[in-house]
Design a protein around this motif. Structure first.
Motif, PDB file in Angstrom:
ATOM      1  N   ILE A 176       4.378  28.306  -6.947  1.00  0.00           N
ATOM      2  CA  ILE A 176       4.216  28.872  -8.114  1.00  0.00           C
ATOM      3  C   ILE A 176       3.030  29.176  -8.731  1.00  0.00           C
ATOM      4  O   ILE A 176       2.712  29.963  -9.425  1.00  0.00           O
ATOM      5  N   THR A 177       2.070  28.299  -8.160  1.00  0.00           N
ATOM      6  CA  THR A 177       0.373  28.762  -8.565  1.00  0.00           C
ATOM      7  C   THR A 177      -0.161  29.808  -7.895  1.00  0.00           C
ATOM      8  O   THR A 177      -0.937  30.486  -8.506  1.00  0.00           O
ATOM      9  N   GLN A 178       0.022  29.809  -6.710  1.00  0.00           N
ATOM     10  CA  GLN A 178      -0.524  31.145  -5.726  1.00  0.00           C
ATOM     11  C   GLN A 178      -0.080  32.232  -5.919  1.00  0.00           C
ATOM     12  O   GLN A 178      -0.514  33.341  -5.886  1.00  0.00           O
ATOM     13  N   THR A 179       1.348  32.154  -6.190  1.00  0.00           N
ATOM     14  CA  THR A 179       2.359  33.714  -6.169  1.00  0.00           C
ATOM     15  C   THR A 179       2.966  33.590  -7.559  1.00  0.00           C
ATOM     16  O   THR A 179       4.307  33.275  -7.451  1.00  0.00           O
ATOM     17  N   PRO A 180       2.306  33.945  -8.684  1.00  0.00           N
ATOM     18  CA  PRO A 180       3.075  34.076 -10.097  1.00  0.00           C
ATOM     19  C   PRO A 180       4.022  35.015  -9.955  1.00  0.00           C
ATOM     20  O   PRO A 180       4.952  34.874 -11.004  1.00  0.00           O
ATOM     21  N   PRO A 227       0.954  -1.187  -0.020  1.00  0.00           N
ATOM     22  CA  PRO A 227      -0.104  -0.032  -0.006  1.00  0.00           C
ATOM     23  C   PRO A 227       0.686   1.348   0.063  1.00  0.00           C
ATOM     24  O   PRO A 227       0.435   2.358  -0.666  1.00  0.00           O
ATOM     25  N   THR A 228       1.878   0.973   0.605  1.00  0.00           N
ATOM     26  CA  THR A 228       2.931   2.384   0.650  1.00  0.00           C
ATOM     27  C   THR A 228       3.455   3.009  -0.787  1.00  0.00           C
ATOM     28  O   THR A 228       3.447   3.897  -1.246  1.00  0.00           O
ATOM     29  N   ALA A 229       3.608   1.756  -1.452  1.00  0.00           N
ATOM     30  CA  ALA A 229       4.181   2.031  -2.851  1.00  0.00           C
ATOM     31  C   ALA A 229       3.132   2.670  -3.598  1.00  0.00           C
ATOM     32  O   ALA A 229       3.502   3.470  -4.507  1.00  0.00           O
ATOM     33  N   ILE A 230       2.007   2.235  -3.602  1.00  0.00           N
ATOM     34  CA  ILE A 230       0.795   2.871  -4.600  1.00  0.00           C
ATOM     35  C   ILE A 230       0.399   4.315  -4.049  1.00  0.00           C
ATOM     36  O   ILE A 230       0.365   5.170  -4.813  1.00  0.00           O
ATOM     37  N   LEU A 231       0.694   4.358  -2.615  1.00  0.00           N
ATOM     38  CA  LEU A 231       0.426   5.831  -2.373  1.00  0.00           C
ATOM     39  C   LEU A 231       1.747   6.653  -2.770  1.00  0.00           C
ATOM     40  O   LEU A 231       1.536   7.934  -3.267  1.00  0.00           O
ATOM     41  N   ASN A 232       2.864   6.151  -2.873  1.00  0.00           N
ATOM     42  CA  ASN A 232       3.941   7.181  -3.572  1.00  0.00           C
ATOM     43  C   ASN A 232       3.817   7.192  -4.812  1.00  0.00           C
ATOM     44  O   ASN A 232       4.169   8.336  -5.437  1.00  0.00           O
ATOM     45  N   MET A 233       3.215   6.351  -5.684  1.00  0.00           N
ATOM     46  CA  MET A 233       3.049   6.639  -7.042  1.00  0.00           C
ATOM     47  C   MET A 233       1.769   7.292  -7.428  1.00  0.00           C
ATOM     48  O   MET A 233       1.778   8.114  -8.487  1.00  0.00           O
ATOM     49  N   ALA A 234       1.052   7.443  -6.681  1.00  0.00           N
ATOM     50  CA  ALA A 234      -0.150   8.333  -6.879  1.00  0.00           C
ATOM     51  C   ALA A 234       0.171   9.886  -6.712  1.00  0.00           C
ATOM     52  O   ALA A 234      -0.671  10.762  -7.075  1.00  0.00           O
ATOM     53  N   ARG A 235       1.124  10.322  -6.019  1.00  0.00           N
ATOM     54  CA  ARG A 235       1.570  11.745  -5.586  1.00  0.00           C
ATOM     55  C   ARG A 235       1.897  12.555  -6.982  1.00  0.00           C
ATOM     56  O   ARG A 235       2.747  11.816  -7.859  1.00  0.00           O
ATOM     57  N   GLY A 236       1.549  13.590  -7.027  1.00  0.00           N
ATOM     58  CA  GLY A 236       1.869  14.400  -8.329  1.00  0.00           C
ATOM     59  C   GLY A 236       3.312  15.146  -7.956  1.00  0.00           C
ATOM     60  O   GLY A 236       3.683  15.076  -6.836  1.00  0.00           O
ATOM     61  N   LYS A 237       3.638  16.040  -9.024  1.00  0.00           N
ATOM     62  CA  LYS A 237       4.733  16.665  -8.842  1.00  0.00           C
ATOM     63  C   LYS A 237       4.459  17.955  -7.902  1.00  0.00           C
ATOM     64  O   LYS A 237       3.386  18.450  -7.993  1.00  0.00           O
ATOM     65  N   GLY A 238       5.485  18.414  -7.194  1.00  0.00           N
ATOM     66  CA  GLY A 238       5.307  19.418  -5.984  1.00  0.00           C
ATOM     67  C   GLY A 238       4.966  20.838  -6.891  1.00  0.00           C
ATOM     68  O   GLY A 238       5.557  21.038  -8.005  1.00  0.00           O
ATOM     69  N   LYS A 239       4.139  21.633  -6.124  1.00  0.00           N
ATOM     70  CA  LYS A 239       3.976  22.966  -6.858  1.00  0.00           C
ATOM     71  C   LYS A 239       5.013  24.051  -6.025  1.00  0.00           C
ATOM     72  O   LYS A 239       4.769  25.282  -6.463  1.00  0.00           O
ATOM     73  N   THR A 240       5.888  23.822  -5.396  1.00  0.00           N
ATOM     74  CA  THR A 240       6.942  24.737  -4.810  1.00  0.00           C
ATOM     75  C   THR A 240       8.177  24.543  -5.293  1.00  0.00           C
ATOM     76  O   THR A 240       8.539  23.322  -5.447  1.00  0.00           O
ATOM     77  N   ILE A 241       8.786  25.705  -5.529  1.00  0.00           N
ATOM     78  CA  ILE A 241      10.212  25.676  -6.051  1.00  0.00           C
ATOM     79  C   ILE A 241      11.163  26.343  -5.030  1.00  0.00           C
ATOM     80  O   ILE A 241      10.626  27.281  -4.407  1.00  0.00           O
TER      81      ILE A 241
END
Length: 65
Positions: free
Chosen positions: A37-41, A3-17
């Protein structure tokens, strides 16, 4: 699969840089932080303390190389 492997695969790319806030006093002193980057362009600009000149100066956003 575990189950932990499935949870890690489902994560998207981070929105912070990670960014570097460079002093406008020309001392080369900088702070590092993260920006969503989405909230403060627009680019960050902060007035923070520069210990080299011992004053509060404007810090502007630059890329981390």
């Amino acid at each position: 699969m575990q189950p932990t492997a499935i949870l890690n695969m489902a994560r998207g790319k981070g929105k912070t840089i990670p960014i570097k806030l460079l002093s406008s006093a020309g001392t080369g002193y900088f702070y590092t932080t993260r920006r969503n980057i989405t909230q403060t362009p627009e680019k960050f600009k902060f007035v923070k303390f520069d210990p080299i000149v011992r004053r509060r100066v404007l810090f502007t956003e630059h890329k981390i190389k």
